[in-house]
Design an enzyme around this catalytic site. Sequence first.
Site, short mmCIF file in Angstrom:
data_model
loop_
_atom_site.label_atom_id
_atom_site.label_comp_id
_atom_site.label_asym_id
_atom_site.label_seq_id
_atom_site.Cartn_x
_atom_site.Cartn_y
_atom_site.Cartn_z
N LYS A 1 5.71 -52.23 39.00
CA LYS A 1 4.55 -53.12 38.87
C LYS A 1 3.93 -53.36 40.23
O LYS A 1 4.51 -54.04 41.09
CB LYS A 1 4.92 -54.46 38.24
CG LYS A 1 3.66 -55.20 37.81
CD LYS A 1 3.81 -56.69 37.69
CE LYS A 1 3.71 -57.45 38.97
NZ LYS A 1 2.38 -57.41 39.61
N SER B 1 7.29 -62.20 48.50
CA SER B 1 7.56 -63.45 49.20
C SER B 1 8.99 -63.94 48.94
O SER B 1 9.58 -63.64 47.90
CB SER B 1 6.57 -64.52 48.74
OG SER B 1 6.71 -64.71 47.35
N GLY C 1 11.19 -64.13 45.54
CA GLY C 1 12.52 -63.51 45.65
C GLY C 1 13.61 -64.44 45.15
O GLY C 1 14.54 -64.03 44.46
N CYS D 1 5.22 -57.89 56.71
CA CYS D 1 6.43 -58.71 56.58
C CYS D 1 7.15 -58.83 57.91
O CYS D 1 7.72 -59.86 58.23
CB CYS D 1 7.34 -58.13 55.52
SG CYS D 1 7.65 -56.38 55.78
N GLU E 1 5.86 -68.37 57.51
CA GLU E 1 5.13 -67.10 57.50
C GLU E 1 3.66 -67.35 57.16
O GLU E 1 3.35 -67.88 56.09
CB GLU E 1 5.75 -66.17 56.46
CG GLU E 1 5.16 -64.78 56.49
CD GLU E 1 5.80 -63.85 55.44
OE1 GLU E 1 5.98 -64.29 54.30
OE2 GLU E 1 6.08 -62.70 55.80
P1 NAD Z 1 4.41 -62.28 46.08
O1 NAD Z 1 5.86 -62.64 46.10
O2 NAD Z 1 3.44 -63.33 45.74
O3 NAD Z 1 4.15 -61.09 45.05
C1 NAD Z 1 4.86 -59.88 45.13
C2 NAD Z 1 4.89 -59.24 43.78
O4 NAD Z 1 5.63 -60.07 42.89
C3 NAD Z 1 3.52 -59.05 43.13
O5 NAD Z 1 3.51 -57.83 42.43
C4 NAD Z 1 3.44 -60.22 42.15
O6 NAD Z 1 2.60 -59.98 41.05
C5 NAD Z 1 4.88 -60.33 41.71
N1 NAD Z 1 5.27 -61.65 41.22
C6 NAD Z 1 4.74 -62.87 41.52
N2 NAD Z 1 5.41 -63.84 40.88
C7 NAD Z 1 6.40 -63.23 40.18
C8 NAD Z 1 7.45 -63.70 39.33
N3 NAD Z 1 7.62 -65.01 39.08
N4 NAD Z 1 8.29 -62.81 38.78
C9 NAD Z 1 8.17 -61.49 39.04
N5 NAD Z 1 7.18 -60.98 39.82
C10 NAD Z 1 6.32 -61.85 40.40
O7 NAD Z 1 4.15 -61.64 47.51
P2 NAD Z 1 2.78 -61.04 48.06
O8 NAD Z 1 1.90 -62.19 48.40
O9 NAD Z 1 2.27 -60.00 47.15
O10 NAD Z 1 3.29 -60.30 49.37
C11 NAD Z 1 3.47 -60.94 50.55
C12 NAD Z 1 4.93 -61.20 50.82
O11 NAD Z 1 5.67 -59.99 50.73
C13 NAD Z 1 5.17 -61.73 52.20
O12 NAD Z 1 6.07 -62.80 52.15
C14 NAD Z 1 5.79 -60.55 52.93
O13 NAD Z 1 6.58 -60.90 54.02
C15 NAD Z 1 6.56 -59.89 51.84
N6 NAD Z 1 6.84 -58.48 52.16
C16 NAD Z 1 8.12 -58.12 52.51
C17 NAD Z 1 8.42 -56.81 52.86
C18 NAD Z 1 9.82 -56.40 53.26
O14 NAD Z 1 10.11 -55.21 53.29
N7 NAD Z 1 10.70 -57.33 53.57
C19 NAD Z 1 7.42 -55.84 52.84
C20 NAD Z 1 6.13 -56.22 52.49
C21 NAD Z 1 5.86 -57.56 52.14
#
Ligand code: NAD
Length: 502
Positions: A203, A256, A260, A313, A413
């Site tokens: 997804k 995020s 997570g 990230c 962050e």
């Molecule tokens: P997010 O957590 O809001 O969303 C990430 C994904 O999760 C999206 O596809 C979203 O639709 C889905 N999602 C949202 N709520 C959910 C739920 N309750 N259950 C299941 N899926 C859900 O993050 P974002 O805003 O898309 O991305 C930014 C974040 O990602 C930042 O915190 C960044 O640091 C992190 N990130 C980490 C890495 C790494 O390798 N550590 C890499 C890239 C981004």
Amino acid sequence: MSDTTSSSVKRSSPRHELNFGEAWDYAPAPESAKVTIEPRYGHFINGKFTKAGKTFPTINPATEETLSEVALGNTRDVGRAVAAAKEALPKWSRLKPTERAKYIFRIARRIQERARELAILETKDGGKPIKESRDVDIPLVAQHFFYHAGWADKLHYAFPGHGRGDIQPVGVCGQIIPWNFPLLMAAWKIAPALACGNTVVLKPAETTPLTALRLAEILEEIELPPGVVNIITGAGDTGAALAKHPDINKLAFTGSTEVGKILARTAAERGDGIRLTLELGGKSPNIIFDDASIDQAVEGIISGIYFNQGHVCCAGSRLFVQEGIVDEVVEKLRIRMQSLRVGDPLDKNTDVGAINSGEQLTRINDYIRIAQDEGAELHEPQASSNGLPSKGFFCRPCFFTGVQQSHRIAQEEVFGPVLAVQTFRTPEEALKRANNTPYGLAAGVWSDKGSKIFEIATKLKAGVVWCNTYNKFDAASPFGGFKESGFGREGGIQGLRGYVRL
Ligand code: NAD
């Protein structure tokens, strides 16, 4: 290997740019910016695109125009995709490894062949500068598939002591990815899963679904067996339905820390031993000692925080400068920041593109206000040289001095082009402060002394430590965090572990 620092790269223009290697000079994007985008997209399930049904718009954050309407996945769609992946699993996992390798290799080749189109699509849907999509993201996507094609028939070398029969796939993998490196994150997830004989339901993030859907077209073109990879579009609810589906055997999430933690709870509540890997947020320190090459370090700081608008990230969002050189570093940073071109992401000269969404722009501006309220001093480019486009979501790069360890800008962050500068006297102080956040994803250390670098690097609580450089990525190099930055590794031999049962 992609090098996103520019100190060693010869410049093609008297102005400074964020530079990503020799390749940056090749032809500009605009004349080829016309990439076909369908008005509506369904999900990709069992080797076919479905009818779109209920949809949501995906927009170009640089213009605020709708690019396409994309299917909003519900529980039933997720169920269909998981069923297809489950059905495809026995055949795919028993396919000769050399055959699996061929499919993955073909994906890599098609990505190379369609690289320009993918780069433009990534830039339109996500807002990142075209030179980054073209010279960093898409080449790394191809590299990731090539690298894992190589592993498919050599897994027994990755797990010494285990014969071929002892290395089993985990099964059906649910994979949820963010919007900052959309196709690259898809590659990080799909390539190792396929190499190890798993099937996938992926997804993509709701603001950047288009390159994952274009990847689905590539999977059709190379005739990947139906159901091996399924792509479901939607927002958090769609992701939650995928995470809860009883027939997924592994959940791989990048996003995020907040989400997570929700998914860690979901996994615990399932109680079925589902495999889980989490790649989460960061607040990474970049530490500069007074014996470092300052010009080189300034390039690394700039790339570390302003690359991809700071939507990274592992962004080096906390800068620690040794006291004796702070004035020089701050002055050089100020000058260098002033030279960055903010604007149309499709212009090959743009250094800082569009913020991914209006929501993210608000969040960044809130943090800038909070930092000022808490007493930090804002440094931003003069508006005259860096006027922002009237439409779209844009933000000038900036940095703060006078930052205290307790300030939110030093702890949380931002995920934007905002840098917090602090000073230190001794290596011990730098280390203590650098490790003093809930995160532990990455770090940078700049010094002329190898012994000092080694000493600090081994004590930093960070999954990746870059020395005298920043933001280097390679498919062979494992990536992942400590503490609230997650667990599990992606890339390299270590990344394969998340996709096998021994
Ligand atoms: P997010 O957590 O809001 O969303 C990430 C994904 O999760 C999206 O596809 C979203 O639709 C889905 N999602 C949202 N709520 C959910 C739920 N309750 N259950 C299941 N899926 C859900 O993050 P974002 O805003 O898309 O991305 C930014 C974040 O990602 C930042 O915190 C960044 O640091 C992190 N990130 C980490 C890495 C790494 O390798 N550590 C890499 C890239 C981004």
